[in-house]
Design a protein around this motif. Structure first.
Motif, PDB file in Angstrom:
ATOM      1  N   ARG A  81       0.807  -1.222   0.000  1.00  0.00           N
ATOM      2  CA  ARG A  81       0.000   0.000   0.000  1.00  0.00           C
ATOM      3  C   ARG A  81       0.836   1.265   0.000  1.00  0.00           C
ATOM      4  O   ARG A  81       0.438   2.271  -0.565  1.00  0.00           O
ATOM      5  CB  ARG A  81      -0.949   0.003   1.194  1.00  0.00           C
ATOM      6  N   SER A  82       1.997   1.252   0.628  1.00  0.00           N
ATOM      7  CA  SER A  82       2.837   2.457   0.706  1.00  0.00           C
ATOM      8  C   SER A  82       3.880   2.526  -0.399  1.00  0.00           C
ATOM      9  O   SER A  82       4.635   3.486  -0.484  1.00  0.00           O
ATOM     10  CB  SER A  82       3.546   2.522   2.060  1.00  0.00           C
ATOM     11  N   LEU A  83       3.930   1.504  -1.255  1.00  0.00           N
ATOM     12  CA  LEU A  83       4.934   1.453  -2.316  1.00  0.00           C
ATOM     13  C   LEU A  83       4.593   2.446  -3.422  1.00  0.00           C
ATOM     14  O   LEU A  83       3.435   2.560  -3.837  1.00  0.00           O
ATOM     15  CB  LEU A  83       4.989   0.036  -2.900  1.00  0.00           C
ATOM     16  N   ARG A  84       5.592   3.155  -3.889  1.00  0.00           N
ATOM     17  CA  ARG A  84       5.405   4.036  -5.042  1.00  0.00           C
ATOM     18  C   ARG A  84       5.147   3.185  -6.276  1.00  0.00           C
ATOM     19  O   ARG A  84       5.458   2.003  -6.313  1.00  0.00           O
ATOM     20  CB  ARG A  84       6.655   4.894  -5.266  1.00  0.00           C
ATOM     21  N   ASN A  85       4.596   3.794  -7.306  1.00  0.00           N
ATOM     22  CA  ASN A  85       4.313   3.055  -8.534  1.00  0.00           C
ATOM     23  C   ASN A  85       5.594   2.483  -9.120  1.00  0.00           C
ATOM     24  O   ASN A  85       6.518   3.228  -9.431  1.00  0.00           O
ATOM     25  CB  ASN A  85       3.639   3.949  -9.569  1.00  0.00           C
ATOM     26  N   PRO A  86       5.647   1.148  -9.285  1.00  0.00           N
ATOM     27  CA  PRO A  86       6.855   0.536  -9.853  1.00  0.00           C
ATOM     28  C   PRO A  86       6.920   0.758 -11.360  1.00  0.00           C
ATOM     29  O   PRO A  86       5.898   0.899 -12.027  1.00  0.00           O
ATOM     30  CB  PRO A  86       6.668  -0.951  -9.536  1.00  0.00           C
ATOM     31  N   SER A  87       8.123   0.779 -11.872  1.00  0.00           N
ATOM     32  CA  SER A  87       8.303   0.889 -13.313  1.00  0.00           C
ATOM     33  C   SER A  87       8.057  -0.478 -13.948  1.00  0.00           C
ATOM     34  O   SER A  87       8.098  -1.510 -13.281  1.00  0.00           O
ATOM     35  CB  SER A  87       9.732   1.346 -13.634  1.00  0.00           C
ATOM     36  N   MET A  88       7.824  -0.484 -15.248  1.00  0.00           N
ATOM     37  CA  MET A  88       7.632  -1.745 -15.956  1.00  0.00           C
ATOM     38  C   MET A  88       8.907  -2.585 -15.876  1.00  0.00           C
ATOM     39  O   MET A  88       8.841  -3.811 -15.800  1.00  0.00           O
ATOM     40  CB  MET A  88       7.243  -1.490 -17.407  1.00  0.00           C
ATOM     41  N   THR A  89      10.069  -1.938 -15.840  1.00  0.00           N
ATOM     42  CA  THR A  89      11.335  -2.653 -15.714  1.00  0.00           C
ATOM     43  C   THR A  89      11.368  -3.451 -14.413  1.00  0.00           C
ATOM     44  O   THR A  89      11.771  -4.608 -14.397  1.00  0.00           O
ATOM     45  CB  THR A  89      12.525  -1.671 -15.766  1.00  0.00           C
ATOM     46  N   MET A  90      10.913  -2.832 -13.320  1.00  0.00           N
ATOM     47  CA  MET A  90      10.891  -3.532 -12.033  1.00  0.00           C
ATOM     48  C   MET A  90       9.942  -4.714 -12.095  1.00  0.00           C
ATOM     49  O   MET A  90      10.279  -5.817 -11.656  1.00  0.00           O
ATOM     50  CB  MET A  90      10.478  -2.602 -10.906  1.00  0.00           C
ATOM     51  N   VAL A  91       8.759  -4.504 -12.634  1.00  0.00           N
ATOM     52  CA  VAL A  91       7.774  -5.577 -12.712  1.00  0.00           C
ATOM     53  C   VAL A  91       8.339  -6.741 -13.521  1.00  0.00           C
ATOM     54  O   VAL A  91       8.227  -7.907 -13.124  1.00  0.00           O
ATOM     55  CB  VAL A  91       6.458  -5.054 -13.327  1.00  0.00           C
ATOM     56  N   MET A  92       8.976  -6.462 -14.641  1.00  0.00           N
ATOM     57  CA  MET A  92       9.538  -7.511 -15.493  1.00  0.00           C
ATOM     58  C   MET A  92      10.690  -8.234 -14.798  1.00  0.00           C
ATOM     59  O   MET A  92      10.817  -9.450 -14.907  1.00  0.00           O
ATOM     60  CB  MET A  92      10.000  -6.938 -16.832  1.00  0.00           C
ATOM     61  N   ARG A  93      11.515  -7.492 -14.075  1.00  0.00           N
ATOM     62  CA  ARG A  93      12.649  -8.116 -13.381  1.00  0.00           C
ATOM     63  C   ARG A  93      12.171  -9.096 -12.314  1.00  0.00           C
ATOM     64  O   ARG A  93      12.686 -10.205 -12.184  1.00  0.00           O
ATOM     65  CB  ARG A  93      13.528  -7.032 -12.770  1.00  0.00           C
ATOM     66  N   VAL A  94      11.159  -8.701 -11.561  1.00  0.00           N
ATOM     67  CA  VAL A  94      10.609  -9.581 -10.534  1.00  0.00           C
ATOM     68  C   VAL A  94       9.921 -10.783 -11.197  1.00  0.00           C
ATOM     69  O   VAL A  94      10.066 -11.915 -10.737  1.00  0.00           O
ATOM     70  CB  VAL A  94       9.647  -8.814  -9.604  1.00  0.00           C
ATOM     71  N   ALA A  95       9.215 -10.552 -12.292  1.00  0.00           N
ATOM     72  CA  ALA A  95       8.555 -11.651 -13.006  1.00  0.00           C
ATOM     73  C   ALA A  95       9.576 -12.648 -13.549  1.00  0.00           C
ATOM     74  O   ALA A  95       9.381 -13.862 -13.483  1.00  0.00           O
ATOM     75  CB  ALA A  95       7.705 -11.100 -14.148  1.00  0.00           C
ATOM     76  N   GLU A  96      10.699 -12.150 -14.067  1.00  0.00           N
ATOM     77  CA  GLU A  96      11.747 -13.036 -14.568  1.00  0.00           C
ATOM     78  C   GLU A  96      12.356 -13.856 -13.440  1.00  0.00           C
ATOM     79  O   GLU A  96      12.634 -15.035 -13.608  1.00  0.00           O
ATOM     80  CB  GLU A  96      12.839 -12.225 -15.285  1.00  0.00           C
ATOM     81  N   TRP A  97      12.541 -13.230 -12.266  1.00  0.00           N
ATOM     82  CA  TRP A  97      13.055 -13.972 -11.120  1.00  0.00           C
ATOM     83  C   TRP A  97      12.094 -15.098 -10.771  1.00  0.00           C
ATOM     84  O   TRP A  97      12.497 -16.227 -10.527  1.00  0.00           O
ATOM     85  CB  TRP A  97      13.249 -13.058  -9.912  1.00  0.00           C
ATOM     86  N   GLY A  98      10.796 -14.791 -10.755  1.00  0.00           N
ATOM     87  CA  GLY A  98       9.809 -15.789 -10.403  1.00  0.00           C
ATOM     88  C   GLY A  98       9.725 -16.943 -11.383  1.00  0.00           C
ATOM     89  O   GLY A  98       9.339 -18.051 -11.028  1.00  0.00           O
ATOM     90  N   ALA A  99      10.126 -16.707 -12.613  1.00  0.00           N
ATOM     91  CA  ALA A  99      10.074 -17.751 -13.631  1.00  0.00           C
ATOM     92  C   ALA A  99      11.241 -18.720 -13.498  1.00  0.00           C
ATOM     93  O   ALA A  99      11.208 -19.823 -14.042  1.00  0.00           O
ATOM     94  CB  ALA A  99      10.081 -17.130 -15.019  1.00  0.00           C
ATOM     95  N   ASP A 100      12.299 -18.325 -12.774  1.00  0.00           N
ATOM     96  CA  ASP A 100      13.473 -19.198 -12.616  1.00  0.00           C
ATOM     97  C   ASP A 100      13.242 -20.338 -11.678  1.00  0.00           C
ATOM     98  O   ASP A 100      12.557 -20.387 -10.780  1.00  0.00           O
ATOM     99  CB  ASP A 100      14.688 -18.403 -12.117  1.00  0.00           C
TER     100      ASP A 100
END
Length: 100
Positions: A81-100
């Motif tokens: 709730r307190s997190l600033r809006n993440p960039s698409m780069t951040m979202v993709m980086r976390v998604a790539e980590w999760g795919a490993d």
């Protein structure tokens, strides 16, 4: 000489993990609850989202999944709730980590 770059985690195997880590935009907590189940919490904070912070967050999460705390099973809780809006780069980086 002639060797490629060596990746080093901020949390080497064989060492106890800290109970919490602050990465500017989030506080990360890990441990074992009263039932013996491991937990990992990501608590969003009002701070700048940086590549270094994301790297540290993913290193800590990765180390947690290999730790004794996670062996009996674990839960992950996100309070963003307190997190600033993440960039698409951040979202993709976390998604790539999760795919490993």
């Amino acid at each position: 000489a002639g060797e490629g770059p060596v990746e080093r985690s901020s949390f080497p195997e064989g060492r106890a993990l800290p109970a919490s880590v602050h990465v500017g935009f989030a506080e990360l907590q890990q441990g074992i609850d009263a039932t013996g189940t491991g937990y990992f919490r990501i608590l969003g904070r009002d701070g700048d989202i940086t590549d270094e912070g994301i790297g540290t967050m993913l290193d800590f999460l990765d180390a947690f999944t290999r730790s004794p705390s996670a062996m009996p099973g674990f839960s992950i809780t996100y309070d963003l709730r307190s997190l600033r809006n993440p960039s698409m780069t951040m979202v993709m980086r976390v998604a790539e980590w999760g795919a490993d």
